[in-house]
Structure formats: structure tokens, C-alpha cells
Design an enzyme around this catalytic site. Structure first.
Site, PDB file in Angstrom:
ATOM      1  N   ASP A  73      26.071 -34.299  -5.416  1.00  0.00           N
ATOM      2  CA  ASP A  73      24.830 -33.467  -5.173  1.00  0.00           C
ATOM      3  C   ASP A  73      25.174 -32.630  -3.902  1.00  0.00           C
ATOM      4  OD1 ASP A  73      22.728 -32.022  -4.677  1.00  0.00           O
ATOM      5  OD2 ASP A  73      21.398 -34.038  -4.506  1.00  0.00           O
ATOM      6  N   ASN A 100      30.435 -22.025  -8.224  1.00  0.00           N
ATOM      7  CA  ASN A 100      29.607 -21.696  -9.316  1.00  0.00           C
ATOM      8  C   ASN A 100      27.960 -22.170  -9.412  1.00  0.00           C
ATOM      9  OD1 ASN A 100      28.664 -20.869 -12.111  1.00  0.00           O
ATOM     10  ND2 ASN A 100      28.825 -22.883 -12.383  1.00  0.00           N
ATOM     11  N   TYR A 165      15.714 -16.709  -4.085  1.00  0.00           N
ATOM     12  CA  TYR A 165      17.212 -16.603  -5.011  1.00  0.00           C
ATOM     13  C   TYR A 165      17.754 -15.188  -4.630  1.00  0.00           C
ATOM     14  CZ  TYR A 165      19.823 -16.354  -8.922  1.00  0.00           C
ATOM     15  OH  TYR A 165      20.863 -16.493  -9.680  1.00  0.00           O
ATOM     16  N   LYS A 169      21.605 -14.648  -2.829  1.00  0.00           N
ATOM     17  CA  LYS A 169      22.663 -14.134  -3.618  1.00  0.00           C
ATOM     18  C   LYS A 169      22.983 -12.858  -2.765  1.00  0.00           C
ATOM     19  CE  LYS A 169      22.945 -17.087  -7.056  1.00  0.00           C
ATOM     20  NZ  LYS A 169      23.976 -17.893  -7.446  1.00  0.00           N
TER      21      LYS A 169
HETATM   22  N1  LIG Z   1      21.996 -17.796 -16.281  1.00  0.00           N
HETATM   23  C1  LIG Z   1      21.807 -16.637 -15.631  1.00  0.00           C
HETATM   24  O1  LIG Z   1      21.140 -15.644 -16.188  1.00  0.00           O
HETATM   25  C2  LIG Z   1      22.366 -16.072 -14.334  1.00  0.00           C
HETATM   26  C3  LIG Z   1      22.254 -14.796 -13.962  1.00  0.00           C
HETATM   27  C4  LIG Z   1      22.993 -14.547 -12.725  1.00  0.00           C
HETATM   28  C5  LIG Z   1      23.699 -15.740 -12.068  1.00  0.00           C
HETATM   29  N2  LIG Z   1      23.868 -16.860 -12.726  1.00  0.00           N
HETATM   30  C6  LIG Z   1      24.236 -17.684 -11.398  1.00  0.00           C
HETATM   31  O2  LIG Z   1      25.380 -18.451 -12.139  1.00  0.00           O
HETATM   32  C7  LIG Z   1      25.739 -19.685 -11.956  1.00  0.00           C
HETATM   33  C8  LIG Z   1      25.435 -20.867 -12.997  1.00  0.00           C
HETATM   34  O3  LIG Z   1      24.445 -20.942 -13.516  1.00  0.00           O
HETATM   35  P1  LIG Z   1      24.017 -21.000 -15.008  1.00  0.00           P
HETATM   36  O4  LIG Z   1      23.530 -19.870 -15.664  1.00  0.00           O
HETATM   37  O5  LIG Z   1      25.577 -21.292 -15.585  1.00  0.00           O
HETATM   38  O6  LIG Z   1      23.174 -22.164 -14.692  1.00  0.00           O
HETATM   39  P2  LIG Z   1      23.217 -23.637 -15.584  1.00  0.00           P
HETATM   40  O7  LIG Z   1      23.594 -23.833 -16.894  1.00  0.00           O
HETATM   41  O8  LIG Z   1      21.791 -24.109 -15.422  1.00  0.00           O
HETATM   42  O9  LIG Z   1      24.165 -24.325 -14.614  1.00  0.00           O
HETATM   43  C9  LIG Z   1      24.035 -24.623 -13.259  1.00  0.00           C
HETATM   44  C10 LIG Z   1      25.067 -25.733 -12.549  1.00  0.00           C
HETATM   45  O10 LIG Z   1      24.971 -25.828 -11.292  1.00  0.00           O
HETATM   46  C11 LIG Z   1      24.896 -27.420 -10.853  1.00  0.00           C
HETATM   47  N3  LIG Z   1      24.039 -27.572  -9.841  1.00  0.00           N
HETATM   48  C12 LIG Z   1      22.825 -27.090  -9.440  1.00  0.00           C
HETATM   49  N4  LIG Z   1      22.512 -27.613  -8.499  1.00  0.00           N
HETATM   50  C13 LIG Z   1      23.320 -28.593  -8.061  1.00  0.00           C
HETATM   51  C14 LIG Z   1      23.530 -29.385  -6.998  1.00  0.00           C
HETATM   52  N5  LIG Z   1      22.509 -29.645  -6.085  1.00  0.00           N
HETATM   53  N6  LIG Z   1      24.628 -30.150  -6.933  1.00  0.00           N
HETATM   54  C15 LIG Z   1      25.668 -29.987  -8.051  1.00  0.00           C
HETATM   55  N7  LIG Z   1      25.615 -29.101  -8.965  1.00  0.00           N
HETATM   56  C16 LIG Z   1      24.552 -28.490  -8.866  1.00  0.00           C
HETATM   57  C17 LIG Z   1      24.315 -27.760 -12.179  1.00  0.00           C
HETATM   58  O11 LIG Z   1      24.863 -29.251 -12.556  1.00  0.00           O
HETATM   59  P3  LIG Z   1      23.765 -30.397 -12.427  1.00  0.00           P
HETATM   60  O12 LIG Z   1      22.586 -30.161 -12.925  1.00  0.00           O
HETATM   61  O13 LIG Z   1      24.636 -31.356 -13.219  1.00  0.00           O
HETATM   62  O14 LIG Z   1      23.889 -31.065 -10.943  1.00  0.00           O
HETATM   63  C18 LIG Z   1      24.874 -27.133 -13.350  1.00  0.00           C
HETATM   64  O15 LIG Z   1      26.382 -27.402 -13.533  1.00  0.00           O
HETATM   65  C19 LIG Z   1      24.403 -20.040 -10.862  1.00  0.00           C
HETATM   66  O16 LIG Z   1      25.011 -19.780  -9.403  1.00  0.00           O
HETATM   67  C20 LIG Z   1      23.392 -18.833 -10.991  1.00  0.00           C
HETATM   68  O17 LIG Z   1      22.611 -18.575  -9.814  1.00  0.00           O
HETATM   69  C21 LIG Z   1      23.233 -17.137 -13.664  1.00  0.00           C
END
Ligand SMILES: NC(=O)c1ccc[n+]([C@@H]2O[C@H](COP(=O)([O-])OP(=O)(O)OC[C@H]3O[C@@H](n4cnc5c(N)ncnc54)[C@H](OP(=O)(O)O)[C@@H]3O)[C@@H](O)[C@H]2O)c1
Length: 273
Positions: A73, A100, A165, A169
Site C-alpha cells: 500500500d 504510475n 487531483y 498532478k
Molecule cells: N485513466 C485516466 O483517464 C487517466 C488520465 C490521466 C492520468 N491518469 C493517471 O494514470 C495512472 C494510472 O491510472 P489508471 O488509469 O491505470 O488507473 P487504474 O486502472 O485505476 O490503476 C491504478 C493503479 O494504481 C494502483 N494504486 C492506487 N492506489 C494505490 C495504493 N495506495 N498503493 C498501491 N497501488 C495503488 C492500483 O493498484 P491497486 O488497486 O491494486 O492497489 C492500480 O494498479 C494514475 O496515476 C492516474 O492518475 C489516468
């Protein structure tokens, strides 16, 4: 850059090693697949060990690289030190760190749960800063390596109803750009990757269902662009024409207009309002 890593490291008979946070799904899992295909051994970290194991199994069916997974975590204090010690227990040198892990929060800031806000500060700000501090010196000494910090286009300006958020960022963008310039002389790349709306579980986890005018990016779009950009040391990296437009046009629009527009957009395009 990724290819150059491979050339340099294979000369010394060392397999490149990448550490990826938030690798259990979405963009992080895609970084894992893409780097595995390039021959990187991997340390994959997130909270959901079952999903990490599934990704590891999937990768090991098509490659012969080594994959270590660890349930961690990253919102807990000292998570960066734990991550660093873990990486050291597998390999003395890390070629690529991908910060990430992250999550979204939508709604009125005054209504948000304080523990969730604290978790976001920890994961987006503390973990990114502290892990960069821990992993960077060895890369600079070896004049080899890269760090990718995943931010968002939401960090380009303040966004009401996503205040926490977009602010965290924005921190990642500013911090990464500054350290990238410091590290450039040592031939270490620090990239801040700023995706826009991408099709992952991110929005479901945040309890928000955006409906955008432009089609969403896929995690593959994001990762391909990010890894390709390592070669040119380009930073920040945006994805597609709308990412590029947000990056270049928003500095010329009065901030109040942008904030009013985005506040209206977030509220009207969200299923939770
Ligand atoms: N999707 C979008 O539209 C978007 C746009 C811009 C930027 N982003 C950024 O891209 C990155 C990846 O997001 P995603 O879109 O791939 O979302 P996602 O599918 O929800 O994946 C998020 C990942 O972060 C991990 N995570 C979250 N909180 C955590 C914690 N406390 N400890 C350990 N791991 C944690 C989750 O793993 P567990 O739940 O297994 O812990 C998961 O592997 C993020 O930084 C997000 O802000 C996403």
C-alpha cells in the site's frame, strides 16, 4: 532510449530492470507488458496481489524475463523506502522507475473524506518525490537510467471538483520538469507523462463516469507514446491531438475561464452529479 538501455546493458551482460508502481491494472499493467516485451526484468507493485500475479503469469507465458510482484500500500508512510529496499533486494541497479500508481477524486472538496485526501497526498506527492530521491542518485552515478512519473493533463491548470487531483498532478509536473533539467547533464531522463481521458478502471474507482467529446486513449496509446518519448528526452509527454492542444493552448487562456469551463464540464459530464 529504451533500445539504447538494452544495447548498453547487454554489453555488460546485465538484463535491464524496471520497477513499476500501480502495475495491477490499467496503464501500469500496460507498462509492464511493453517493458517485458523489450526484455526488462520487472518488479511490479500495487495492493492487489492476485491481479499482480495474473499480470506476471500472462507476461511469463510469452517471455523469459523475471517478474517479481509485491503487494504494497503506497499510501502508507515510508512506502518509498520500502519500495527502494525491495528493488535493492532483487537487483543493485534499477534501469527504469515508473511512478504510475494513482487514483482520482471527484466532488466538492469540503465534502471529501480526509483519510482519502491524505492517501492521495501520500501516493501522488510523497511517493513520487521520495522514490525519485532514492532511485535517482545511482542512475546519475552510472549516467544511465530513467524515471517516468505519471501525472495527467488535469495538472495543467486548477480544476474545481477535482481540486485535490489536479493540484497533486500539477505538483508532479512541476517537480519532474525541474529535476529532469538537473539530471540531464548526467544523461538520466526524467519524464512526466500526462495522459488525458484513458479507458481504465480509474473512473469507476473514483465513482465518476466522464463522457468526453474525444474518444478515450487506450493504455497502449499512453505507454507507446511514453516509451517512444524516452528516446528524445521529451517532457512533458501528452497523448494525441487533444493532449497536445491542452498543453499548448491552455497557457494562453485566462485561468478563470478555464476553471469555469472545466468546472461546468466536470459537473455536467459526471454521472455522480
Ligand atoms: N485513466 C485516466 O483517464 C487517466 C488520465 C490521466 C492520468 N491518469 C493517471 O494514470 C495512472 C494510472 O491510472 P489508471 O488509469 O491505470 O488507473 P487504474 O486502472 O485505476 O490503476 C491504478 C493503479 O494504481 C494502483 N494504486 C492506487 N492506489 C494505490 C495504493 N495506495 N498503493 C498501491 N497501488 C495503488 C492500483 O493498484 P491497486 O488497486 O491494486 O492497489 C492500480 O494498479 C494514475 O496515476 C492516474 O492518475 C489516468
Amino acid at each position: 532510449m529504451v533500445e539504447r538501455f538494452l544495447q548498453n546493458l547487454s554489453m555488460k551482460n546485465i538484463t535491464p530492470f524496471a520497477v513499476i508502481t500501480g502495475a495491477s491494472r490499467g496503464i501500469g499493467a500496460e507498462y509492464a507488458r511493453a517493458l517485458a516485451a523489450q526484455g526488462f526484468d520487472l518488479l511490479l507493485v500495487a495492493r492487489d496481489q492476485n491481479r499482480l500475479k495474473e499480470i506476471s503469469k500472462e507476461i511469463q507465458q510469452t517471455t523469459s524475463i523475471q517478474v517479481w510482484t509485491e503487494a504494497l500500500d503506497l499510501a502508507r508512510p515510508h512506502a518509498a523506502e520500502t519500495l527502494y529496499s525491495l528493488a535493492q533486494s532483487f537487483r543493485p541497479h534499477v534501469s527504469l522507475l515508473v511512478n504510475n500508481a494513482g487514483f482520482g477524486l471527484y466532488g466538492l472538496f469540503a465534502d471529501m473524506s480526509l483519510p482519502t485526501i491524505q492517501d492521495m497526498l501520500q501516493v501522488h506527492i510523497h511517493l513520487t518525490t521520495e522514490s525519485t530521491r532514492l532511485f535517482l542518485p545511482d542512475m546519475m552515478n552510472r549516467r544511465q537510467g530513467a524515471i517516468i512519473n505519471v501525472a495527467s493533463v488535469a495538472g495543467f491548470f486548477p480544476i474545481p471538483y477535482m481540486a485535490e487531483y489536479s493540484a497533486t498532478k500539477a505538483f508532479i509536473i512541476s517537480f519532474s520538469e525541474a529535476v529532469a533539467m538537473e539530471a540531464k547533464e548526467s544523461e538520466v531522463t526524467i519524464q512526466v507523462c500526462c495522459p488525458g481521458y484513458t479507458e481504465t478502471d480509474f473512473h469507476k474507482t473514483a465513482g465518476h463516469c466522464p463522457r468526453h467529446m474525444a474518444p478515450p486513449h487506450t493504455p497502449q496509446d499512453v505507454v507507446q507514446k511514453s516509451l517512444k518519448a524516452l528516446r528524445s528526452q521529451q517532457t512533458p509527454v501528452t497523448i494525441g491531438w487533444h493532449g497536445l492542444a491542452t498543453q499548448w493552448i491552455t497557457p494562453f487562456i485566462p485561468k478563470k475561464w478555464l476553471m469555469r469551463l472545466s468546472a461546468r464540464f466536470v459537473r455536467s459530464h459526471s454521472s455522480s452529479h
